[in-house]
Write a protein that holds these residues in place. Sequence first.
Motif, PDB file in Angstrom:
ATOM      1  N   LEU A 239       0.828  -1.200   0.000  1.00 63.10           N
ATOM      2  CA  LEU A 239       0.000   0.000   0.000  1.00 63.10           C
ATOM      3  C   LEU A 239       0.867   1.256   0.000  1.00 63.10           C
ATOM      4  O   LEU A 239       1.797   1.389   0.790  1.00 63.10           O
ATOM      5  CB  LEU A 239      -0.917  -0.003   1.226  1.00 63.10           C
ATOM      6  CG  LEU A 239      -1.994   1.078   1.261  1.00 63.10           C
ATOM      7  CD1 LEU A 239      -3.004   0.851   0.148  1.00 63.10           C
ATOM      8  CD2 LEU A 239      -2.694   1.104   2.611  1.00 63.10           C
ATOM      9  N   ARG A 240       0.538   2.195  -0.894  1.00 61.27           N
ATOM     10  CA  ARG A 240       1.300   3.443  -1.000  1.00 61.27           C
ATOM     11  C   ARG A 240       0.550   4.645  -0.416  1.00 61.27           C
ATOM     12  O   ARG A 240       1.179   5.571   0.081  1.00 61.27           O
ATOM     13  CB  ARG A 240       1.625   3.723  -2.476  1.00 61.27           C
ATOM     14  CG  ARG A 240       2.509   2.679  -3.132  1.00 61.27           C
ATOM     15  CD  ARG A 240       3.908   2.663  -2.542  1.00 61.27           C
ATOM     16  NE  ARG A 240       4.800   1.788  -3.277  1.00 61.27           N
ATOM     17  CZ  ARG A 240       5.018   0.527  -2.995  1.00 61.27           C
ATOM     18  NH1 ARG A 240       4.375  -0.029  -1.973  1.00 61.27           N
ATOM     19  NH2 ARG A 240       5.843  -0.209  -3.697  1.00 61.27           N
ATOM     20  N   GLY A 241      -0.780   4.625  -0.512  1.00 65.49           N
ATOM     21  CA  GLY A 241      -1.562   5.769  -0.034  1.00 65.49           C
ATOM     22  C   GLY A 241      -2.726   5.317   0.822  1.00 65.49           C
ATOM     23  O   GLY A 241      -3.450   4.385   0.463  1.00 65.49           O
ATOM     24  N   LEU A 242      -2.943   5.993   1.972  1.00 61.00           N
ATOM     25  CA  LEU A 242      -4.042   5.680   2.875  1.00 61.00           C
ATOM     26  C   LEU A 242      -4.691   6.985   3.320  1.00 61.00           C
ATOM     27  O   LEU A 242      -4.052   7.819   3.962  1.00 61.00           O
ATOM     28  CB  LEU A 242      -3.535   4.896   4.089  1.00 61.00           C
ATOM     29  CG  LEU A 242      -4.585   4.529   5.145  1.00 61.00           C
ATOM     30  CD1 LEU A 242      -5.668   3.631   4.541  1.00 61.00           C
ATOM     31  CD2 LEU A 242      -3.939   3.832   6.336  1.00 61.00           C
ATOM     32  N   HIS A 243      -5.964   7.187   2.940  1.00 57.82           N
ATOM     33  CA  HIS A 243      -6.720   8.379   3.302  1.00 57.82           C
ATOM     34  C   HIS A 243      -7.942   7.963   4.110  1.00 57.82           C
ATOM     35  O   HIS A 243      -8.762   7.162   3.635  1.00 57.82           O
ATOM     36  CB  HIS A 243      -7.161   9.152   2.056  1.00 57.82           C
ATOM     37  CG  HIS A 243      -6.038   9.745   1.278  1.00 57.82           C
ATOM     38  ND1 HIS A 243      -6.238  10.656   0.259  1.00 57.82           N
ATOM     39  CD2 HIS A 243      -4.702   9.581   1.360  1.00 57.82           C
ATOM     40  CE1 HIS A 243      -5.065  11.013  -0.250  1.00 57.82           C
ATOM     41  NE2 HIS A 243      -4.117  10.354   0.396  1.00 57.82           N
ATOM     42  N   LEU A 244      -8.088   8.531   5.304  1.00 62.80           N
ATOM     43  CA  LEU A 244      -9.184   8.189   6.206  1.00 62.80           C
ATOM     44  C   LEU A 244      -9.907   9.460   6.614  1.00 62.80           C
ATOM     45  O   LEU A 244      -9.279  10.400   7.108  1.00 62.80           O
ATOM     46  CB  LEU A 244      -8.653   7.460   7.449  1.00 62.80           C
ATOM     47  CG  LEU A 244      -7.806   6.209   7.176  1.00 62.80           C
ATOM     48  CD1 LEU A 244      -7.213   5.686   8.473  1.00 62.80           C
ATOM     49  CD2 LEU A 244      -8.647   5.127   6.499  1.00 62.80           C
TER      50      LEU A 244
END
Length: 527
Positions: A239-244
């Motif tokens: 995983l490269r990007g995580l937006h919450l």
Amino acid sequence: MDTLLHTPTSMAKRPCSFPSSPSPSPNPNMNNQLDNLLRTFLNLADSPSLSIDHSFEHLLESSPCDADKSLLIDRALKLGSLLLEAGKRSSRKRSSVHNSLTWALPPDLTIKVLSMLDTQSLCYAAATCSMFYKCAMDPLCYANIDLTTVVPKVNNAVVSTMIQRAGKALLSLKLGIVPGPIMSRGSCQPMVYGIQNAVEVSNFSWNDKKTRQGKESSILSRSCLNPLSGDSGAAGAVLRGLHLYNIERIDNTSLCGALSACPSLLDLEIIGLHVELRQTLVSVSMNCPLIERLFFESSKTGRDDSLKSPTCVELVNNCPNLTSLALRGFKLYDYKLRILVKGFRKLKYVDFSTSYSITGSFLRNLGGNTGGSLLEVMILRDCIHLKELEVARLLTSVLAGDFKYLQHLDISNREGLAAAGDSYGRCYSSSIIPIKQVLEERPEICLLAEFPSEGSFTDISQMTDSDLNSEVSLSSLLSSIASDGSSFMYTSESNYSSDQTSGNEEGRDSGYVVCEESSDEYDYLLG
């Protein structure tokens, strides 16, 4: 009712098992007879429906008993259902063959096209035909999963299904509730979710009490990120990007557990989560050494002051590739920001909007060879304790040639800047802050400086208006109002005070109450 009367299959008696005998080979003559019979039967579809009804009624009347009539009706319904299903299957097959012949792209290019769609559009495309459905099941189509919604409607099962489909191809994941379209990175509008977005930004006042009453909750639970660590962490490992966004049930433990499964994370964006700043940065520092962008907006503006100096030092040492840093709505102190801004040598973007306790002294001696020289974007909008004197010093250093790569600077404050002698006093004077000079000498910079009109202030404005008639220079005017007595010069070497300042000394001298930290933190810095 039919469902209640229907006997479950699990209650039926299990038939005795017999040795399986080879099925008899189909008789060609019988098949031909069945085909001819079915063709004749289908030709009846051209007959008027009334004639078929009369024929069926005559057939029922010719039956001797009521049981035979019921049997004929059941057989008619069964035969009609079988023909309907056979017709649907054949129609789908023909449509699939037709789509395969008329669709110009081969399967691999079709998968590439589908992978460019957002997640919702991908699901719509997969529902159109079997050909698109088969292509849409390829893991590459789920490399960038976006399940953000305006209203809560995505649950843990949906997230788990999407992550499983992506597998090792997963590159980015976006979850939660957003109050509207995703904003540009230079915007300062808060994205903490609420029915009225907690605060109407256009009418925001620092004296207004923020409310989150009536706020809807996300149906995602604290375990919604568990699939990232499932299957031996296959999905989270790449995983490269995580937006919450605004997932209230996610806590410190669940977020840190998810970050521990994402060693390759480059982009982390957290908005409106009830997690602590310090614990989150500690987890990022320990588990995400490759991170390049960190965007963190507090769900409770001004109340999270958990950040400690050792945490800043560890983050700088363990995450040297950080180029974009946004900490919005937290209670931050200048000497901690100085550790971050000066420590990250590749930093190009900073955003500390709506944060408390920032006076601006962390910017002293930055922009040159001592750190912060690569900054391209700097956003300090609506920082309630940002001082007019520090803003003037910043712009003067820009005029002197520092911050050579700066392209965007936002120092706007709809309540005005903090006065030098009183952090709660509001002031702004165009004679002190050289905005016009910066726009003329550095036209490549987009400078946003939105303040209340100068006439709305009394003490500082009256003093500067009287000084304007006497043609007092900018440096002498700043020196006359500086509470620490330091001189203000135009040269980049002397325009800022010594680099040894801790960051909030002006607030302590002026009587502004600053929540001091324990002495061991200062010993840590001095050591």
